[in-house]
Structures are given as C-alpha cells and as structure tokens.
Scaffold this active site. Structure first.
Site, mmCIF file in Angstrom:
data_model
loop_
_atom_site.group_PDB
_atom_site.id
_atom_site.type_symbol
_atom_site.label_atom_id
_atom_site.label_comp_id
_atom_site.label_asym_id
_atom_site.label_seq_id
_atom_site.Cartn_x
_atom_site.Cartn_y
_atom_site.Cartn_z
ATOM 1 N N ARG A 8 -15.579 2.081 9.268
ATOM 2 C CA ARG A 8 -15.905 3.061 8.219
ATOM 3 C C ARG A 8 -17.410 3.297 8.124
ATOM 4 O O ARG A 8 -17.840 4.414 7.835
ATOM 5 C CB ARG A 8 -15.367 2.581 6.871
ATOM 6 C CG ARG A 8 -13.870 2.769 6.802
ATOM 7 C CD ARG A 8 -13.418 2.915 5.374
ATOM 8 N NE ARG A 8 -12.127 3.561 5.364
ATOM 9 C CZ ARG A 8 -11.124 3.242 4.549
ATOM 10 N NH1 ARG A 8 -11.287 2.274 3.670
ATOM 11 N NH2 ARG A 8 -9.991 3.892 4.597
ATOM 12 N N LYS A 57 6.657 3.458 2.702
ATOM 13 C CA LYS A 57 6.470 4.108 1.399
ATOM 14 C C LYS A 57 7.162 5.466 1.386
ATOM 15 O O LYS A 57 6.535 6.520 1.438
ATOM 16 C CB LYS A 57 4.983 4.256 1.104
ATOM 17 C CG LYS A 57 4.341 2.922 0.754
ATOM 18 C CD LYS A 57 2.903 3.120 0.322
ATOM 19 C CE LYS A 57 2.027 1.997 0.788
ATOM 20 N NZ LYS A 57 1.114 2.344 1.887
ATOM 21 N N GLY A 65 -4.590 4.180 7.900
ATOM 22 C CA GLY A 65 -3.801 3.062 7.394
ATOM 23 C C GLY A 65 -3.245 2.179 8.499
ATOM 24 O O GLY A 65 -3.915 1.844 9.468
ATOM 25 N N GLY A 87 -4.043 7.687 2.637
ATOM 26 C CA GLY A 87 -3.513 8.510 1.541
ATOM 27 C C GLY A 87 -4.050 9.934 1.600
ATOM 28 O O GLY A 87 -3.314 10.899 1.378
HETATM 29 P P1 AMP Z 1 3.346 2.641 5.141
HETATM 30 O O1 AMP Z 1 2.207 2.118 4.325
HETATM 31 O O2 AMP Z 1 4.310 3.453 4.384
HETATM 32 O O3 AMP Z 1 2.841 3.343 6.393
HETATM 33 O O4 AMP Z 1 4.153 1.362 5.622
HETATM 34 C C1 AMP Z 1 3.636 0.426 6.537
HETATM 35 C C2 AMP Z 1 4.432 -0.831 6.446
HETATM 36 O O5 AMP Z 1 5.802 -0.534 6.700
HETATM 37 C C3 AMP Z 1 4.039 -1.879 7.449
HETATM 38 O O6 AMP Z 1 3.438 -2.946 6.767
HETATM 39 C C4 AMP Z 1 5.360 -2.298 8.092
HETATM 40 O O7 AMP Z 1 5.517 -3.706 8.185
HETATM 41 C C5 AMP Z 1 6.377 -1.727 7.147
HETATM 42 N N1 AMP Z 1 7.667 -1.441 7.795
HETATM 43 C C6 AMP Z 1 7.910 -0.632 8.831
HETATM 44 N N2 AMP Z 1 9.210 -0.658 9.173
HETATM 45 C C7 AMP Z 1 9.815 -1.524 8.333
HETATM 46 C C8 AMP Z 1 11.152 -1.991 8.195
HETATM 47 N N3 AMP Z 1 12.140 -1.569 8.989
HETATM 48 N N4 AMP Z 1 11.403 -2.886 7.197
HETATM 49 C C9 AMP Z 1 10.428 -3.328 6.385
HETATM 50 N N5 AMP Z 1 9.146 -2.907 6.469
HETATM 51 C C10 AMP Z 1 8.840 -2.020 7.429
#
Ligand code: AMP
Length: 411
Positions: A39, A201, A354, A377
């Site tokens: 960053r 998310k 992210g 975000g």
């Molecule tokens: P996000 O911040 O929405 O991009 O989510 C990222 C997180 O989703 C990471 O920490 C992953 O470990 C988690 N993730 C991805 N696939 C799965 C899954 N099938 N079950 C649980 N967590 C997941």
C-alpha cells in the site's frame, strides 16, 4: 464516469501545500513491524509527482480500527519510517492531525518537505464525516488530492467533508489507474466478458452479482457463495457455510442470468471435509452428493477444468473472492488453479483486492495479472454502483465552492 474529476497532473502544485489522502493501512506484526508494504509503494508515484512539482506534501491516512481513540500500537510511526526509506528523504510524523504543534510543523514546511499526519482515526470525528474536522483538515492545505482508492467507498471527513474547505481538489495517480482499468472493464469491455465471484460474504456480493448480470457474458460462482446458490436451488449442502438471508437473492440472480442469456457456471464437484480443520478427513464428491454431516470447503478437480474452459475465450476477466478456504493447504487447490488459469489467459485480467489479492501474491502470479486493485470493499462497490462517495465528492466540488471569492463574485 471519471472524466468529470481533475487529476493531480491537471493541477498546479508548485510551492503549494498539498494534502494527499492516502491509504497506508498496512498490516503490522505483534512487534509493530510492517509485514507487507504494497500500500505504501502504490502511492509513491503520486507523492513523487508532487515532490517533482516542488510541493509541500502533507499526507493523511488511517491505520487499523482504533475507534476514535489514540492507540499506541496503531501509530503511523513505522509507516513514516518505511516511507522515508522508500522516498530516501525525511518524513516527519506529527503528534496528531490538526493540533497546535502539528500546525506549527506544517507552517514551517519548505517546498519538497514531506509530513505525515498521525492516524486520522485517532479522532472520532473522522469516521463521522464531521464537517468541523473536515474544515480543520482543509485549512491545512491549498490543494487536496484523494489517492486512497481502498477507502473511497467510505464517507469520512478526510475524503468527503474536507472537500469544500480546499480551493482546488483532484484525484491522485493511483486513483487514476484504478479508474482507468475499471472503465476499460465496465464501460467498454472487450468480449467475451467473464466475471468470477467467490468468497463467503454473500450478502455483500449479491447486489454485485445482479449488476454484473447487466454487463457480463459469463458469470462463474465459487467459494461458499456457490453453496448458498445450491441451497437456494434445493440441494443438500450438509454443514457448508451458507447465508440463509441471501437465498432469495441467489434465486433472483439465477432467474436474471437465465432471462438475459448469461452463462452461469456453478461448481460441479467439491472437496468436502468432516470438520473445519486443516487435518480434517476429506473427499471429492459431486454437487449432488454432499453428505449431510460434511462441509464443502473447496471446488473439486472437475470444476477446475470446467471453469478453466469457461475462461478460455475471454477477452476481459474480473475476479473477486477465492474458490475455497485457500488459507488451509487441503482446500487451496481450487483457488490456486484459478490464479494460474486467469494469469495465463489472454484476457485483460482485473483482480479485486482483499483475499483474492493475497492468493495471487501467495501463488507468485501477480506480475501476470493486468491489474490488481488496491481496494477490496471499494472495488466491489465501484463495480456495483459505478461510483464511490470519495470520487463523487471530488466531482461536486466543481459545482459549488461555498465561501470562495469566485462564488461571491457570481452573486
Ligand atoms: P470474501 O471476503 O467474501 O472474499 O471471503 C473470503 C473468505 O472466504 C476466505 O477467507 C475463504 O477462506 C472463505 N471461503 C471460501 N470458500 C469457502 C467455503 N467453501 N467455506 C467456507 N469459507 C470459504
């Protein structure tokens, strides 16, 4: 979208006090050492540009979530030190943002000096977008530049309230780069245009999926997001992580994709585990065979092949969210295979910050991506709404300049 705002290279900075909002929110270890300075490096072009113009450079950033209080472990002191080394010049850290001693330091600045204001979020007024704090910040400078793309989705004093209190405002070179890639992908994409969305998310991203349906040719869904879709479609997903509140929205996305003739790709197999643990027992099953007491933690090998085929003819790819729990080796293959396939595609490839950024760096493939956004975000919100509060605020400036001599003259 961005043609209505000024950029730093449109503005005369010579000798002026230039307040630059940057995002220096770097990760620190327990000893306060910076573990990744990406960053800081990403705003060097803007700082160097201002220095080449002989400006007095005042930098403002937040670090962590101190919740409006002074927290010693969240001081920007390590950042000032690292920035000084990267710029090869002294970077003075002020005791606060707008206090008496800080103003004295700023008053004594000479052209070519760099001062970093202490963590903006030590002041509760920052996150409240307080007009008073915005005024105090604005009074420090002749020119305001926003180069903090990763925080542009927030409405804070240092990127919104401050605007009306500075005569001249614009965006920095990092912001310019982010917006130009965004425009290339979203306004005139080379087709086929493929979006890959994963992660967990779901409620943050379903709105995004709906707006992507308006623009893309193919939509690939992985991560625990895919499990929410399977549950919405009536399949057994065992103990997999799903967001029940997002089931209706997931159904709407499927219907919308069908209506618009967008090819929607969901996993055809998963790596399932008997518990959420790196040493859990695992097996590969089809999407119809997830056992009721197991959980799907990664996409399976047939899915990797399917998703790879789906991106083969793509000319533009945007990707946000891992395919599985890539932090654990046993469930990382789907994500790392996707990194490699996207990196080796012939498309313009844009990766949204992210966790996806972490995966790409861990796989050592960052140099092969066209662009990795510095915002997580902010990247998602920009894709969804085509605008961000921090960018919109720069635009409003052109229309009203309360209290400036020019607006009085017009009356
Ligand atoms: P996000 O911040 O929405 O991009 O989510 C990222 C997180 O989703 C990471 O920490 C992953 O470990 C988690 N993730 C991805 N696939 C799965 C899954 N099938 N079950 C649980 N967590 C997941």
């Amino acid at each position: 979208m961005n043609n209505e705002i000024k950029f730093i290279d449109d503005i005369d900075l010579r000798g002026k006090r230039v307040l630059i909002r940057v995002d220096l929110n770097v990760p620190l270890d327990e000893k306060g050492n910076i573990t990744d300075d990406t960053r800081i490096r990403s705003v060097l072009p803007t700082i160097n540009y201002a220095l080449d113009e002989n400006a007095r450079v005042i930098l403002a950033s937040h670090l962590g979530r101190p919740k409006g209080k002074k927290v010693a472990g969240m001081s920007l002191a390590p950042v000032a030190k690292r920035l000084g080394r990267l710029l090869e010049k002294k970077v003075t850290l002020t005791p606060d943002c707008t206090g008496k001693e800080t103003r004295k330091i700023l008053h004594e600045m000479k052209p070519g000096d760099v001062v970093l204001l202490e963590n903006l979020r030590f002041n509760p007024a920052e996150e409240k977008n307080s007009d008073g704090f915005g005024r105090k910040l604005g009074e420090l400078a002749d020119v305001y530049i926003n180069d903090a793309f990763a925080t542009a989705h927030r409405e804070h004093a240092s990127n919104v309230a401050v605007i009306k209190y500075v005569e001249e405002v614009g965006a920095g070179l990092l912001m310019k780069k982010e917006l130009s890639y965004f425009t290339r992908a979203m306004e005139k994409p080379m087709r086929p245009f493929v979006a890959i969305v994963g992660g967990k998310k779901v409620s943050d991203k379903v709105g995004l999926l709906s707006s992507l349906c308006e623009k893309v040719d193919k939509l690939i869904i992985g991560g625990s997001m895919a499990l929410t879709f399977f549950k919405a479609l009536g399949y057994e997903v065992g103990k997999s992580l799903v967001e029940d509140d997002a089931l209706e929205e997931a159904k709407r996305v499927v219907a919308n994709a069908r209506k618009r003739n967008i090819k929607l790709y969901l996993p055809v197999d998963f790596v399932v585990a008997d518990r959420f643990n790196p040493s859990a027992e695992t097996k590969v099953v089809t999407y119809q065979e997830i056992p009721p007491t197991w959980m799907a933690l990664d996409v399976g090998p047939a899915t990797v092949t399917l998703f790879n085929e789906a991106i083969q003819n793509a000319k533009t790819i945007i990707w946000n969210g891992p395919m599985g729990v890539f932090e654990m080796d046993a469930f990382s293959r789907g994500t790392f295979a996707m990194v490699s396939n996207v990196a080796n595609s012939y498309a313009l490839t844009i990766v949204g910050g992210g966790d996806t950024d972490v995966a790409v760096h861990r796989a050592g493939e960052f140099a092969k991506m066209s662009y990795i956004s510095t915002g997580g975000g902010a990247f998602l919100q920009l894709l969804q709404h085509n605008d961000l509060p921090g960018i919109a605020a720069l635009r409003t400036k052109k229309k009203r300049r309360p209290g400036t001599p020019r607006s009085r003259k017009g009356r």
